[in-house]
Design a protein around this motif. Sequence first.
Motif, mmCIF file in Angstrom:
data_model
loop_
_atom_site.group_PDB
_atom_site.id
_atom_site.type_symbol
_atom_site.label_atom_id
_atom_site.label_comp_id
_atom_site.label_asym_id
_atom_site.label_seq_id
_atom_site.Cartn_x
_atom_site.Cartn_y
_atom_site.Cartn_z
ATOM 1 N N GLN A 11 0.808 -1.474 -0.259
ATOM 2 C CA GLN A 11 0.261 0.101 0.002
ATOM 3 C C GLN A 11 0.768 1.089 -0.051
ATOM 4 N N ALA A 12 0.701 1.830 -0.645
ATOM 5 C CA ALA A 12 1.330 3.048 -1.179
ATOM 6 C C ALA A 12 0.596 4.527 0.031
ATOM 7 N N SER A 13 0.811 5.801 -0.498
ATOM 8 C CA SER A 13 0.175 6.604 0.342
ATOM 9 C C SER A 13 -0.764 7.455 -0.325
ATOM 10 N N PHE A 14 -1.740 7.118 -0.497
ATOM 11 C CA PHE A 14 -2.672 8.065 -1.013
ATOM 12 C C PHE A 14 -3.621 8.841 -0.236
ATOM 13 N N GLY A 15 -3.773 9.551 -1.281
ATOM 14 C CA GLY A 15 -4.116 10.963 0.198
ATOM 15 C C GLY A 15 -2.830 11.500 0.707
ATOM 16 N N VAL A 16 -1.787 11.299 0.375
ATOM 17 C CA VAL A 16 -0.576 12.508 1.571
ATOM 18 C C VAL A 16 -0.119 13.106 -0.035
ATOM 19 N N GLY A 17 0.701 13.863 0.031
ATOM 20 C CA GLY A 17 1.680 14.946 -0.781
ATOM 21 C C GLY A 17 2.501 13.954 -1.850
ATOM 22 N N ASP A 18 3.502 12.737 -0.952
ATOM 23 C CA ASP A 18 4.087 12.165 -1.617
ATOM 24 C C ASP A 18 3.732 10.646 -1.702
ATOM 25 N N TYR A 19 2.530 10.080 -3.119
ATOM 26 C CA TYR A 19 1.827 8.789 -3.315
ATOM 27 C C TYR A 19 3.177 8.200 -2.821
ATOM 28 N N ASP A 20 3.753 8.271 -3.917
ATOM 29 C CA ASP A 20 5.005 7.476 -4.449
ATOM 30 C C ASP A 20 5.852 6.893 -2.811
ATOM 31 N N ASN A 208 -2.837 -4.939 -2.627
ATOM 32 C CA ASN A 208 -1.390 -4.481 -3.150
ATOM 33 C C ASN A 208 -1.025 -5.428 -1.918
ATOM 34 N N SER A 209 0.559 -5.785 -2.687
ATOM 35 C CA SER A 209 1.244 -7.106 -2.622
ATOM 36 C C SER A 209 1.195 -8.219 -2.773
ATOM 37 N N ALA A 210 0.450 -8.397 -3.864
ATOM 38 C CA ALA A 210 0.023 -9.855 -4.302
ATOM 39 C C ALA A 210 0.490 -10.212 -5.104
ATOM 40 N N LEU A 211 0.723 -11.222 -5.163
ATOM 41 C CA LEU A 211 1.699 -12.043 -5.735
ATOM 42 C C LEU A 211 1.712 -12.648 -6.849
ATOM 43 N N THR A 212 1.751 -12.603 -8.589
ATOM 44 C CA THR A 212 1.392 -13.764 -9.522
ATOM 45 C C THR A 212 2.919 -14.023 -10.184
ATOM 46 N N THR A 213 2.095 -15.167 -9.994
ATOM 47 C CA THR A 213 3.208 -16.722 -10.686
ATOM 48 C C THR A 213 3.115 -16.556 -12.574
ATOM 49 N N VAL A 214 3.821 -16.920 -12.674
ATOM 50 C CA VAL A 214 3.745 -16.880 -15.105
ATOM 51 C C VAL A 214 5.422 -17.776 -14.847
ATOM 52 N N VAL A 215 4.741 -19.531 -15.699
ATOM 53 C CA VAL A 215 5.823 -20.757 -15.447
ATOM 54 C C VAL A 215 6.015 -20.064 -16.902
ATOM 55 N N GLU A 233 -4.024 -13.126 4.583
ATOM 56 C CA GLU A 233 -5.394 -13.594 5.643
ATOM 57 C C GLU A 233 -5.483 -13.734 7.632
ATOM 58 N N GLY A 234 -5.514 -13.879 8.003
ATOM 59 C CA GLY A 234 -5.342 -14.389 9.616
ATOM 60 C C GLY A 234 -5.452 -13.315 10.347
ATOM 61 N N PRO A 235 -6.033 -14.316 11.407
ATOM 62 C CA PRO A 235 -5.240 -12.679 12.661
ATOM 63 C C PRO A 235 -3.579 -12.179 12.491
ATOM 64 N N GLY A 236 -3.609 -10.993 13.313
ATOM 65 C CA GLY A 236 -2.734 -10.995 13.271
ATOM 66 C C GLY A 236 -1.608 -10.518 11.869
ATOM 67 N N ARG A 237 -2.092 -10.937 10.954
ATOM 68 C CA ARG A 237 -1.568 -10.470 9.731
ATOM 69 C C ARG A 237 -2.195 -8.937 8.848
ATOM 70 N N PRO A 238 -2.005 -7.846 7.754
ATOM 71 C CA PRO A 238 -2.178 -6.598 7.875
ATOM 72 C C PRO A 238 -3.137 -7.256 6.428
ATOM 73 N N HIS A 239 -4.335 -6.103 6.753
ATOM 74 C CA HIS A 239 -5.051 -6.079 5.975
ATOM 75 C C HIS A 239 -5.047 -5.997 4.671
ATOM 76 N N ARG A 240 -6.283 -6.481 3.845
ATOM 77 C CA ARG A 240 -5.689 -6.261 2.560
ATOM 78 C C ARG A 240 -6.712 -5.192 2.332
ATOM 79 N N THR A 241 -5.805 -4.298 1.193
ATOM 80 C CA THR A 241 -5.859 -2.962 0.084
ATOM 81 C C THR A 241 -5.644 -3.031 -0.752
ATOM 82 N N THR A 242 -6.598 -2.306 -1.661
ATOM 83 C CA THR A 242 -6.005 -2.200 -3.502
ATOM 84 C C THR A 242 -5.505 -0.642 -3.459
ATOM 85 N N ARG A 243 -6.108 0.281 -2.840
ATOM 86 C CA ARG A 243 -5.113 1.734 -3.038
ATOM 87 C C ARG A 243 -4.851 2.022 -2.118
#
Length: 243
Positions: A11-20, A208-215, A233-243
């Motif tokens: 996850q980047a910094s959406f809505g903040v001065g420096d997104y990147d 965000n942080s999703a994994l894609t696999t190419v063979v 997914e699961g207790p104590g894990r950082p939750h899913r975001t898309t932006r």
Amino acid sequence: MPAILLVRHGQASFGVGDYDRLSDHGRRQARALGGDLHRRGWRIGRVVHGDLRRQRETADELLAGYAVAPGPAVARGARVERDVPRSVDPRWNEFDHEGLVARLPDRHRRQIASAIGVVRGREPSAVFQDLLEAALEHWIDGAEDAVQGSYSVFAADARAALEAVVAEPPADGVPVVVSSAGTISVVCGALLGMDRRGWLQLNRVMANSALTTVVSGRRGLTLVGFNDHSHLEGPGRPHRTTR
């Protein structure tokens, strides 16, 4: 080369001065993925990323999480993060999403405003998403952007960047590419034979942080996994975001 792992930045910094730059949550997401790759037994041979700050920081955190996690890779002598070869390829950069929205023609902005109306309390990210998708459709239709260039060039560069990873001599482990949703989605859309608009559907749902696999095999490149975010997914894990 059995597999290439493509990773969207945290996850980047959406809505903040420096997104990147990564948010604190984005750093946790990237570390969680690194730890999960280690536990699954993946051996990271090298890392490639674009020259965007959020991509570089994701690579940093992913390797840090990979280095400290227990798992099968430890028994096989996994490297710590400072030992993994890294390289930068700007073709893995994202399109300039903020710039495309800012340069969206006024007539499109009026159409969007008319379609969605003025909804009190509507999330800024949702409004931005509507504008972004309109800007992307305008760009895909052949609009040459003064800063971004053409969609065709962007898509060709992304595919060439993947081919360059495949062409590298085999490393002691899998290559991990840290990029962005649009770039990864363009590559996946091409591998699936989608039309120009098809990749927008992939781009819309990538976490965000999703994994894609190419063979890479006898029949060329094959997409075998897309948008895996089970490490969130699961207790104590950082939750899913898309932006």
